[in-house]
Write an enzyme that holds these catalytic residues in place. Structure first.
Site, PDB file in Angstrom:
ATOM      1  N   GLY A 200       0.687  -0.969   0.142  1.00  0.00           N
ATOM      2  CA  GLY A 200       0.101   0.072   0.015  1.00  0.00           C
ATOM      3  C   GLY A 200       0.281   1.184  -0.126  1.00  0.00           C
ATOM      4  CG  ASP A 201      -0.168   5.973  -1.361  1.00  0.00           C
ATOM      5  OD1 ASP A 201       0.941   5.992  -2.124  1.00  0.00           O
ATOM      6  OD2 ASP A 201      -0.573   6.595  -0.801  1.00  0.00           O
ATOM      7  N   GLY A 202       1.989   4.753   0.905  1.00  0.00           N
ATOM      8  CA  GLY A 202       2.733   5.120   2.303  1.00  0.00           C
ATOM      9  C   GLY A 202       1.765   5.843   3.636  1.00  0.00           C
ATOM     10  N   GLY A 206       1.582   2.980   5.651  1.00  0.00           N
ATOM     11  CA  GLY A 206       1.664   3.410   6.732  1.00  0.00           C
ATOM     12  C   GLY A 206       2.049   4.373   7.698  1.00  0.00           C
ATOM     13  CD  GLU A 244      19.301   1.750  11.194  1.00  0.00           C
ATOM     14  OE1 GLU A 244      19.866   2.363  10.860  1.00  0.00           O
ATOM     15  OE2 GLU A 244      18.634   0.741  12.133  1.00  0.00           O
TER      16      GLU A 244
HETATM   17  P1  NAD Z   1      10.443   6.649   1.463  1.00  0.00           P
HETATM   18  O1  NAD Z   1      10.951   7.421   3.129  1.00  0.00           O
HETATM   19  O2  NAD Z   1      10.039   8.077   0.837  1.00  0.00           O
HETATM   20  O3  NAD Z   1       9.972   5.449   1.725  1.00  0.00           O
HETATM   21  C1  NAD Z   1      10.507   4.558   2.950  1.00  0.00           C
HETATM   22  C2  NAD Z   1       9.081   4.162   2.863  1.00  0.00           C
HETATM   23  O4  NAD Z   1       7.972   4.848   4.387  1.00  0.00           O
HETATM   24  C3  NAD Z   1       8.303   3.190   1.569  1.00  0.00           C
HETATM   25  O5  NAD Z   1       7.098   2.049   1.804  1.00  0.00           O
HETATM   26  C4  NAD Z   1       7.522   4.228   1.537  1.00  0.00           C
HETATM   27  O6  NAD Z   1       5.191   3.687   1.414  1.00  0.00           O
HETATM   28  C5  NAD Z   1       7.055   5.047   3.006  1.00  0.00           C
HETATM   29  N1  NAD Z   1       5.861   6.172   3.667  1.00  0.00           N
HETATM   30  C6  NAD Z   1       6.161   6.865   2.960  1.00  0.00           C
HETATM   31  N2  NAD Z   1       5.083   7.788   3.309  1.00  0.00           N
HETATM   32  C7  NAD Z   1       5.095   7.978   4.583  1.00  0.00           C
HETATM   33  C8  NAD Z   1       4.512   8.081   5.728  1.00  0.00           C
HETATM   34  N3  NAD Z   1       3.848   9.542   5.929  1.00  0.00           N
HETATM   35  N4  NAD Z   1       3.865   7.796   6.570  1.00  0.00           N
HETATM   36  C9  NAD Z   1       4.414   6.517   6.979  1.00  0.00           C
HETATM   37  N5  NAD Z   1       4.663   5.826   6.035  1.00  0.00           N
HETATM   38  C10 NAD Z   1       5.561   6.360   4.343  1.00  0.00           C
HETATM   39  O7  NAD Z   1      11.314   6.644   1.133  1.00  0.00           O
HETATM   40  P2  NAD Z   1      12.766   5.836  -0.416  1.00  0.00           P
HETATM   41  O8  NAD Z   1      12.376   6.748  -1.138  1.00  0.00           O
HETATM   42  O9  NAD Z   1      11.537   4.542  -0.431  1.00  0.00           O
HETATM   43  O10 NAD Z   1      13.759   5.348   0.283  1.00  0.00           O
HETATM   44  C11 NAD Z   1      14.614   5.828  -0.313  1.00  0.00           C
HETATM   45  C12 NAD Z   1      15.869   6.502   1.717  1.00  0.00           C
HETATM   46  O11 NAD Z   1      15.412   5.628   2.686  1.00  0.00           O
HETATM   47  C13 NAD Z   1      16.656   7.004   1.390  1.00  0.00           C
HETATM   48  O12 NAD Z   1      16.549   8.365   2.186  1.00  0.00           O
HETATM   49  C14 NAD Z   1      17.463   6.453   2.327  1.00  0.00           C
HETATM   50  O13 NAD Z   1      19.125   6.083   2.873  1.00  0.00           O
HETATM   51  C15 NAD Z   1      17.190   5.825   2.981  1.00  0.00           C
HETATM   52  N6  NAD Z   1      17.135   4.162   3.039  1.00  0.00           N
HETATM   53  C16 NAD Z   1      17.934   4.086   4.823  1.00  0.00           C
HETATM   54  C17 NAD Z   1      18.618   2.901   5.266  1.00  0.00           C
HETATM   55  C18 NAD Z   1      19.286   2.745   7.171  1.00  0.00           C
HETATM   56  O14 NAD Z   1      19.396   1.850   7.183  1.00  0.00           O
HETATM   57  N7  NAD Z   1      19.671   4.188   7.226  1.00  0.00           N
HETATM   58  C19 NAD Z   1      18.887   1.730   4.780  1.00  0.00           C
HETATM   59  C20 NAD Z   1      17.601   1.861   2.802  1.00  0.00           C
HETATM   60  C21 NAD Z   1      17.374   3.187   2.805  1.00  0.00           C
END
Ligand code: NAD
Length: 474
Positions: A200-202, A206, A244
């Site tokens: 699903g959508d964040g 989320g 993370e």
């Molecule tokens: P994102 O934050 O856009 O999305 C991550 C997840 O959060 C997705 O499943 C998304 O659907 C969900 N999400 C989006 N909006 C939300 C909300 N309002 N509430 C709850 N959930 C929500 O990240 P991305 O673009 O998919 O991934 C890249 C990012 O992840 C980069 O910033 C990267 O550095 C980070 N990352 C961190 C680690 C770590 O271990 N520190 C590892 C991998 C990636």
């Protein structure tokens, strides 16, 4: 076209309540490749009910029973290893040389938790009292696409080892990876409701997980901005939170390092996973006196060996960005780098690599003589863009390394391990890798300081974040 229109809830595949469908486009060919059905609040509620019901009994399971469950999952993951790898290559263009590392690391994380359960003390005498470490409850797992199944393996194995149950919301961009993982879970015959997955959508699933009163903890990997939203939202239910988040990792090359060896390694660490890694070593800090030599080695190495293209080709080291939006973001940062007057473009630049007319392919790009204050040195780009930053002495190298809002990973190379360790002491980050950027240890804690996150994962430190201490006095 491939359809992903089932969720995994209460031990079986179920039809979604949600009806919204998202079309996924291949990052390699620009062709539509799949449709994924997105869940709604009703789907989430059904999954949480299943997880809560499972927790009522799983709470009382023994470490031995949890070990047996993890072993069944491990067997299924090993059997489906190639399918898990293929999904990484097809779905977001993870290169053939990286994809096995990502999957094998996840499998290894499950094994580590199984081993840890042999010795972990869930009940600890303390003076005349005892501290019981109890599972925190139902855990919400929200993750990105860039190593989806690795994150599921590390987070969910720790949750199960602790005695928790889970509801997972993977990225909507990783439907194929998720599908194979759901099949592994079904094959492993875990207790019903132990692990549930809802696509699903964040903003819907989320956010729903963040707000849900029956979820006790949320473990999130993703961007810093979404991490902040989750942390704020989790306060109302006082959820335990592990975050993370993003990074802008420094890689300090000390003046005694063998440049012919460490510069190619450094480029590999910058462009790993097509530059789409939170720990990518995107700021290369080199002695100013050696800048010309570093530039020459880096340019030659990228032009000879950093082939960007179809990730199925085993010679390719840099595949595409996951989506058109991410491709445009990377292009925008390259444009910003070109416009800011302080840096010089060493290799790469705007547009696709020569000969590629479709897909989200960026040119592996290096800016040199970069000022650490520039946006390309401060902001996470999440693409194959490296900044080479000169420093005058070790003290300045440390100051530059620490001068970003992030603190996830850092790297130091030196002919002397002792010297590298001295520098490592002063770096603000959750982890520092010495001399080999690909040295991975999943028994030590992993996580960030500053805007890179909150809490730690992996091994006994990671497990402790899924446990709630209860003191028995008297
Ligand atoms: P994102 O934050 O856009 O999305 C991550 C997840 O959060 C997705 O499943 C998304 O659907 C969900 N999400 C989006 N909006 C939300 C909300 N309002 N509430 C709850 N959930 C929500 O990240 P991305 O673009 O998919 O991934 C890249 C990012 O992840 C980069 O910033 C990267 O550095 C980070 N990352 C961190 C680690 C770590 O271990 N520190 C590892 C991998 C990636």
């Amino acid at each position: 076209m491939q359809q992903y229109n089932q969720f995994f809830i209460d031990g079986k595949f179920v039809q979604p309540q949600g009806t919204q469908v998202l079309e996924l486009v291949s990052p390699i060919t620009d062709e539509p490749m799949a449709q994924v059905t997105l869940g709604n609040q009703a789907d989430l509620d059904i999954a949480v009910v299943a997880a809560k019901k499972a927790f009522a009994t799983f709470h009382f399971s023994t470490p031995k029973q949890r070990q047996e469950i993890l072993k069944r999952w491990l067997d299924a993951l090993k059997q489906r290893r190639q399918d898990l790898i293929d999904a990484v290559v097809e779905e977001y263009g993870g290169v053939a040389m990286y994809a096995p590392f990502s999957i094998d690391t996840g499998i290894d994380d499950v094994q580590t938790m199984i081993d840890l359960l042999d010795t972990y003390e869930f009940s600890r005498p303390l003076g005349r009292s005892t501290v019981e470490l109890n599972p925190v409850g139902v855990v919400g797992v929200v993750i990105p696409w860039n190593a989806s199944n690795l994150f599921i393996c590390s987070k969910v194995s720790a949750a199960i080892a602790a005695g928790c149950t889970c509801v997972i919301k993977p990225s909507e961009l990783s439907a194929r990876q998720t599908q194979v993982m759901m099949e592994c879970l079904e094959q492993a015959q875990l207790p019903a409701g132990l692990v549930n997955i809802v696509n699903g959508d964040g903003a819907v699933i989320g956010n729903g997980i963040t707000q849900h009163p029956d979820i006790s903890k949320i473990t999130f990997t993703g961007s810093t901005n979404v991490g902040k939203t989750i942390a704020r939202g989790a306060v109302d239910t006082m959820k335990r939170v592990t975050l993370e988040l993003g990074g802008k990792s420094p890689n300090i090359i000390l003046d005694d390092a063998d440049l012919e060896q460490v510069i190619p390694q450094a480029i590999g660490a910058a462009f790993m996973n097509n530059g789409q890694a939170c720990i990518a070593a995107t700021r290369l800090l080199v002695p100013a006196s050696k800048l010309a030599q570093v530039n020459a080695i880096a340019k030659e190495f990228v032009e000879k060996y950093q082939l960007s293209g179809d990730p199925h080709d085993p010679r390719v080291t840099v595949g595409p960005s996951v989506s058109k939006a991410q491709y445009q973001r990377v292009q925008e940062y390259i444009r910003i780098g070109l416009e800011e007057d302080k840096a010089e473009l060493l290799v790469g630049g705007l547009g696709r690599p020569e000969g590629l007319t479709r897909g989200n392919f960026n040119r592996p790009t290096i800016f040199t003589n970069v000022d650490n204050k520039m946006r390309i040195a401060q902001e996470e780009i999440f693409g194959p863009v490296l900044c080479i930053i000169p420093y005058q002495d070790e003290a300045q190298a440390i100051a530059i390394a620490n001068d970003t809002p992030y603190g996830l990973m850092a790297y130091v190379s030196s002919a002397s391990r002792e010297r590298a360790l001295q520098v490592a002491k002063y770096i603000e980050s959750g982890q520092v890798k010495i001399n080999d950027p690909f040295n991975h240890d999943n028994k030590v804690p992993f996580g960030g300081v500053k805007l890179s996150g909150l809490g730690r994962e992996y091994g006994q430190f990671g497990l402790s974040h899924y446990l709630e201490p209860k003191s028995i006095v008297g």
